[in-house]
Scaffold this motif. Structure first.
Motif, short mmCIF file in Angstrom:
data_model
loop_
_atom_site.label_atom_id
_atom_site.label_comp_id
_atom_site.label_asym_id
_atom_site.label_seq_id
_atom_site.Cartn_x
_atom_site.Cartn_y
_atom_site.Cartn_z
N THR A 144 -14.01 3.35 28.98
CA THR A 144 -15.11 3.45 28.02
C THR A 144 -14.62 4.15 26.76
N PHE A 145 -14.86 3.50 25.61
CA PHE A 145 -14.41 4.06 24.34
C PHE A 145 -15.57 4.55 23.48
N SER A 146 -16.79 4.41 23.95
CA SER A 146 -17.94 4.74 23.12
C SER A 146 -17.99 6.22 22.75
N SER A 147 -17.35 7.08 23.53
CA SER A 147 -17.32 8.51 23.23
C SER A 147 -15.93 8.97 22.82
N SER A 148 -15.15 8.04 22.31
CA SER A 148 -13.79 8.35 21.87
C SER A 148 -13.64 8.15 20.38
N TYR A 149 -13.04 9.12 19.73
CA TYR A 149 -12.68 8.96 18.33
C TYR A 149 -11.52 7.98 18.27
N PHE B 246 -1.85 9.42 9.66
CA PHE B 246 -3.25 9.04 9.81
C PHE B 246 -3.70 8.23 8.60
N VAL B 247 -4.40 7.13 8.84
CA VAL B 247 -4.92 6.29 7.76
C VAL B 247 -6.44 6.40 7.68
N ALA B 248 -7.10 6.16 8.80
CA ALA B 248 -8.57 6.21 8.84
C ALA B 248 -9.00 6.35 10.29
N GLY B 249 -10.14 7.00 10.50
CA GLY B 249 -10.67 7.16 11.84
C GLY B 249 -12.18 7.13 11.82
N ILE B 250 -12.78 6.98 13.00
CA ILE B 250 -14.23 6.87 13.09
C ILE B 250 -14.72 7.41 14.41
N GLU B 251 -15.83 8.13 14.35
CA GLU B 251 -16.43 8.68 15.56
C GLU B 251 -17.08 7.59 16.41
N GLY B 252 -17.18 7.86 17.71
CA GLY B 252 -17.89 6.95 18.59
C GLY B 252 -19.38 7.23 18.59
N GLY B 253 -19.77 8.48 18.31
CA GLY B 253 -21.16 8.87 18.37
C GLY B 253 -21.94 8.45 17.14
N TYR B 254 -21.83 9.22 16.07
CA TYR B 254 -22.56 8.94 14.85
C TYR B 254 -21.87 7.94 13.93
N GLY B 255 -20.63 7.60 14.24
CA GLY B 255 -19.93 6.61 13.44
C GLY B 255 -19.43 7.13 12.11
N TYR B 256 -19.31 8.44 11.97
CA TYR B 256 -18.80 9.01 10.73
C TYR B 256 -17.32 8.67 10.58
N ALA B 257 -16.95 8.24 9.37
CA ALA B 257 -15.58 7.80 9.14
C ALA B 257 -14.81 8.81 8.28
N ASP C 226 -17.20 -1.59 16.74
CA ASP C 226 -18.31 -2.16 17.48
C ASP C 226 -18.12 -1.84 18.95
N SER C 227 -19.25 -1.52 19.61
CA SER C 227 -19.18 -1.27 21.04
C SER C 227 -20.53 -1.57 21.67
N PRO C 228 -20.69 -2.58 22.53
CA PRO C 228 -19.63 -3.57 22.83
C PRO C 228 -19.53 -4.63 21.74
N PRO C 229 -18.46 -5.37 21.64
CA PRO C 229 -17.23 -5.13 22.39
C PRO C 229 -16.49 -3.94 21.81
N ASN C 230 -15.51 -3.46 22.47
CA ASN C 230 -14.74 -2.33 21.98
C ASN C 230 -13.72 -2.81 20.97
N THR C 231 -14.16 -2.92 19.72
CA THR C 231 -13.25 -3.36 18.67
C THR C 231 -13.23 -2.35 17.54
N LEU C 232 -12.08 -2.27 16.90
CA LEU C 232 -11.89 -1.37 15.76
C LEU C 232 -11.20 -2.18 14.68
N ASP C 233 -11.82 -2.30 13.52
CA ASP C 233 -11.27 -3.07 12.41
C ASP C 233 -10.92 -2.16 11.24
N ARG D 57 -8.59 8.69 21.04
CA ARG D 57 -8.54 10.00 21.68
C ARG D 57 -9.36 9.96 22.96
N SER D 58 -9.19 10.99 23.78
CA SER D 58 -9.99 11.10 25.01
C SER D 58 -11.33 11.75 24.72
N ASP D 59 -11.50 12.35 23.52
CA ASP D 59 -12.79 12.93 23.14
C ASP D 59 -13.20 12.34 21.80
#
Length: 124
Positions: free
Chosen positions: A28-33, A47-58, A73-80, A99-101
């Motif tokens: 499950t990646f929904s709670s992973s940065y 590091f180039v760019a990242g996004i939270e799984g919770g609030y989606g802050y980038a 997007d989750s689901p599916p677990n995609t990162l663009d 990340r694991s968190d």
């Protein structure tokens, strides 16, 4: 088995655009940065760019702020990663990571899962 699979790399002229995609599976990646990193020859992975799984802050590196946009997007677990106004200095292998968190961190060593990378080449 956790897998992150990148796609969408290629060659483009300066000023052009590319969109990278990462398909994540195995947990499950929904709670992973999640983030994109890149590594140019002879340089450290950055590091180039990242996004939270919770609030989606980038978050973005200063060098790509305003040119790159990260989506997930989750689901599916995609990162663009939409990359516009590309520059020759953007040339690198780009990696998807998770990340694991759900905490923001720019250090590559803090990410537990990685893709195999996709090459982006920008010519002048």
């Amino acid at each position: 088995q956790v897998r992150l699979v990148e796609s969408g790399g290629g060659s483009v002229q300066a000023g052009g655009s590319l969109r990278l995609s990462c398909a994540a599976s195995g947990r499950t990646f929904s709670s992973s940065y999640m983030a994109w990193f890149r590594q140019a020859p002879g340089k450290e992975r950055e590091f180039v760019a990242g996004i939270e799984g919770g609030y989606g802050y980038a978050d973005y590196a200063g060098s790509v702020q305003g040119r790159f946009t990260i989506f997930r997007d989750s689901p599916p677990n995609t990162l663009d990663l939409q990359m516009d106004s590309l520059k020759p200095e953007d040339t690198a292998v780009y990696y998807c990571a998770a990340r694991s968190d759900d905490n923001f961190d720019t250090s590559a060593t803090s990410y537990s899962d990685w893709g195999q990378g996709t090459q982006v080449t920008v010519s002048s």
